[in-house]
Design a protein around this motif. Structure first.
Motif, mmCIF file in Angstrom:
data_model
loop_
_atom_site.group_PDB
_atom_site.id
_atom_site.type_symbol
_atom_site.label_atom_id
_atom_site.label_comp_id
_atom_site.label_asym_id
_atom_site.label_seq_id
_atom_site.Cartn_x
_atom_site.Cartn_y
_atom_site.Cartn_z
ATOM 1 N N PRO A 186 -82.735 -40.325 55.933
ATOM 2 C CA PRO A 186 -83.941 -39.021 55.200
ATOM 3 C C PRO A 186 -83.819 -38.512 56.568
ATOM 4 N N ARG A 187 -83.960 -36.746 56.202
ATOM 5 C CA ARG A 187 -84.977 -35.833 57.244
ATOM 6 C C ARG A 187 -86.722 -35.191 56.960
ATOM 7 N N PRO A 188 -87.201 -36.420 57.359
ATOM 8 C CA PRO A 188 -88.278 -35.679 57.716
ATOM 9 C C PRO A 188 -89.203 -34.329 58.459
ATOM 10 N N ILE A 189 -89.180 -33.349 58.008
ATOM 11 C CA ILE A 189 -90.046 -32.613 58.975
ATOM 12 C C ILE A 189 -91.754 -32.102 58.334
ATOM 13 N N ALA A 190 -92.590 -32.260 59.422
ATOM 14 C CA ALA A 190 -94.326 -32.498 59.146
ATOM 15 C C ALA A 190 -94.613 -31.056 59.436
ATOM 16 N N TYR A 191 -95.041 -30.707 58.734
ATOM 17 C CA TYR A 191 -94.635 -28.576 58.471
ATOM 18 C C TYR A 191 -96.867 -28.832 58.579
ATOM 19 N N VAL A 192 -97.248 -28.063 58.935
ATOM 20 C CA VAL A 192 -99.190 -26.969 59.451
ATOM 21 C C VAL A 192 -98.976 -25.891 58.869
ATOM 22 N N VAL A 193 -99.833 -25.326 57.669
ATOM 23 C CA VAL A 193 -99.596 -23.918 57.123
ATOM 24 C C VAL A 193 -100.856 -23.098 58.358
ATOM 25 N N TYR A 194 -100.941 -21.813 58.560
ATOM 26 C CA TYR A 194 -102.161 -21.269 59.019
ATOM 27 C C TYR A 194 -101.731 -19.920 58.243
ATOM 28 N N SER A 195 -103.229 -19.169 58.005
ATOM 29 C CA SER A 195 -103.728 -18.415 57.856
ATOM 30 C C SER A 195 -104.279 -16.937 58.708
ATOM 31 N N MET A 196 -103.868 -16.257 59.003
ATOM 32 C CA MET A 196 -103.841 -15.139 59.719
ATOM 33 C C MET A 196 -104.724 -14.524 59.806
ATOM 34 N N ARG A 197 -105.109 -14.382 58.299
ATOM 35 C CA ARG A 197 -105.517 -13.199 56.991
ATOM 36 C C ARG A 197 -106.704 -13.939 56.590
ATOM 37 N N LEU A 198 -108.130 -13.303 56.832
ATOM 38 C CA LEU A 198 -109.451 -13.744 56.109
ATOM 39 C C LEU A 198 -108.852 -13.711 54.423
ATOM 40 N N GLY A 199 -109.055 -14.561 53.755
ATOM 41 C CA GLY A 199 -109.054 -15.136 52.109
ATOM 42 C C GLY A 199 -107.004 -15.061 51.578
ATOM 43 N N ILE A 200 -106.474 -14.897 52.817
ATOM 44 C CA ILE A 200 -105.156 -15.038 52.176
ATOM 45 C C ILE A 200 -104.572 -16.964 52.587
ATOM 46 N N ARG A 201 -104.474 -16.805 51.522
ATOM 47 C CA ARG A 201 -104.244 -19.251 51.092
ATOM 48 C C ARG A 201 -102.559 -19.516 50.078
ATOM 49 N N ASP A 202 -101.899 -20.375 50.760
ATOM 50 C CA ASP A 202 -100.816 -20.724 49.845
ATOM 51 C C ASP A 202 -101.545 -20.755 48.377
ATOM 52 N N SER A 203 -101.943 -20.956 47.555
ATOM 53 C CA SER A 203 -101.817 -21.073 46.375
ATOM 54 C C SER A 203 -101.325 -21.134 45.131
ATOM 55 N N HIS A 204 -99.857 -21.385 45.248
ATOM 56 C CA HIS A 204 -98.875 -21.430 44.944
ATOM 57 C C HIS A 204 -98.040 -22.951 44.537
ATOM 58 N N ASN A 205 -97.307 -23.423 45.888
ATOM 59 C CA ASN A 205 -96.524 -23.814 46.323
ATOM 60 C C ASN A 205 -97.012 -25.497 45.396
ATOM 61 N N PHE A 206 -97.913 -25.787 46.165
ATOM 62 C CA PHE A 206 -99.085 -27.402 45.198
ATOM 63 C C PHE A 206 -100.082 -26.880 43.629
ATOM 64 N N PRO A 207 -99.438 -27.901 43.209
ATOM 65 C CA PRO A 207 -100.974 -27.712 42.333
ATOM 66 C C PRO A 207 -102.355 -28.405 42.470
ATOM 67 N N ILE A 208 -103.385 -28.055 41.804
ATOM 68 C CA ILE A 208 -104.777 -28.745 42.207
ATOM 69 C C ILE A 208 -104.949 -29.451 40.545
ATOM 70 N N ASP A 209 -104.589 -29.188 39.955
ATOM 71 C CA ASP A 209 -104.765 -29.901 38.505
ATOM 72 C C ASP A 209 -103.467 -31.351 37.688
ATOM 73 N N ALA A 210 -102.718 -31.773 38.736
ATOM 74 C CA ALA A 210 -101.184 -32.796 38.095
ATOM 75 C C ALA A 210 -101.354 -33.689 39.178
ATOM 76 N N PRO A 211 -102.812 -34.634 39.202
ATOM 77 C CA PRO A 211 -102.159 -35.856 40.159
ATOM 78 C C PRO A 211 -101.462 -36.467 39.530
ATOM 79 N N LEU A 212 -100.831 -37.174 39.706
ATOM 80 C CA LEU A 212 -99.529 -38.594 39.784
ATOM 81 C C LEU A 212 -100.922 -39.740 39.491
#
Length: 288
Positions: free
Chosen positions: A262-288
């Motif tokens: 397997p090839r694991p790559i850790a990542y961290v996402v940063y925002s450089m603008r106030l109010g800008i977030r990643d709101s589409h790559n993961f859901p918030i209402d679909a837990p396993l």
């Protein structure tokens, strides 16, 4: 620096590698990042940017967690290697892709509260190490944006809205047999930065991340916004613990994993603008 004009027929990239600890390294990394849409931070001398022991511990933890989550997916009646699924904790966005995006809570003291519970100290140490290296580059990028005339690559953000905030974190794991991805951006919002850290050294057979230099810049045409002509793709072969920073808008893809590991790559996402977030790559209402 090469001309940043979006009217160029062919974008001219600059060298994407920057030695951390060299003279004005953060300023140089910011210039490369803003120009190419990505840069690679490499060690200067013999001291690794992130220790092999920490990378190895995070690799072990991530693979164990993936197996647990894939078991949970099977309990839902899904085939993890065949089906597409999108859950809060884990996503496989392409059927048969064998590539999994696993959410990891942000664990940075004094920066952002953790989302959910997590008891693995290795993620705390990894995120702190990443932040120490990335923050100077993003601070330098803010300073350069304030000085540059950016009228030919889009409206510059309001200086009062400029921030450096950790948005999210995770680990992308491609299993043996994972095919090439299609080129894609991680998003279209200006101001989001993804930071990749391979947890083992990447060779061509493991499937490096391939990027199109200059593809983060769009221009107006008679048919509407379109990407500027990008240069030939580049596939940096990162050593364990090195960092790849890229603009969310930069076109990229993961190459095929043609090995037996397997090839694991850790990542961290940063925002450089106030109010800008990643709101589409993961859901918030679909837990396993």
């Amino acid at each position: 620096m090469a001309d940043l004009s979006p009217e160029e027929d062919v974008f001219q990239p600059v060298s994407h590698e920057v030695l951390v600890g060299g003279e004005c390294w953060a300023d140089n990394a910011a210039k490369v990042f803003l120009h190419n849409g990505f840069c690679v931070l490499k060690k200067y001398g013999n001291t690794p940017l992130i220790t092999p022991a920490l990378c190895e511990r995070c690799r072990e933890v991530s693979l164990a967690r993936l197996q647990q989550l894939l078991g949970d997916v099977k309990q839902r009646g899904l085939d993890p290697k065949r089906d597409r699924f999108v859950f809060n904790e884990l996503c496989s966005r392409t059927p048969g892709g064998r590539r999994y995006d696993m959410h990891v809570p942000v664990l940075l003291p004094n920066i952002m509260a953790a989302v959910g519970a997590h008891d693995d100290a290795c993620w705390v140490a990894l995120h702190a190490a990443i932040d120490t290296l990335v923050r100077p580059v993003l601070e330098a990028a803010h300073f350069q944006l304030e000085r540059l005339d950016l009228t030919n690559i889009g409206n510059p953000p309001d200086s009062t809205a400029r921030v450096i905030a950790v948005d999210s974190a995770g680990c992308v794991i491609s299993l043996p047999g994972a095919p090439d991805q299609h080129f894609h951006p991680d998003g279209t919002a200006r101001g989001l930065v993804n930071v990749f850290v391979p947890l083992l050294s990447i060779c061509a057979l493991l499937g490096p991340t391939e990027l199109q230099p200059g593809s983060h810049v769009w221009r107006q045409s008679t048919l509407g916004p379109e990407p500027r002509n990008a240069a030939q793709p580049i596939s940096p072969l990162l050593q364990r613990g090195e960092l790849l920073l890229f603009d969310y808008r930069t076109m990229h893809r993961g190459r095929a994993n043609m090995t037996m590991q397997p090839r694991p790559i850790a990542y961290v996402v940063y925002s450089m603008r106030l109010g800008i977030r990643d709101s589409h790559n993961f859901p918030i209402d679909a837990p396993l």
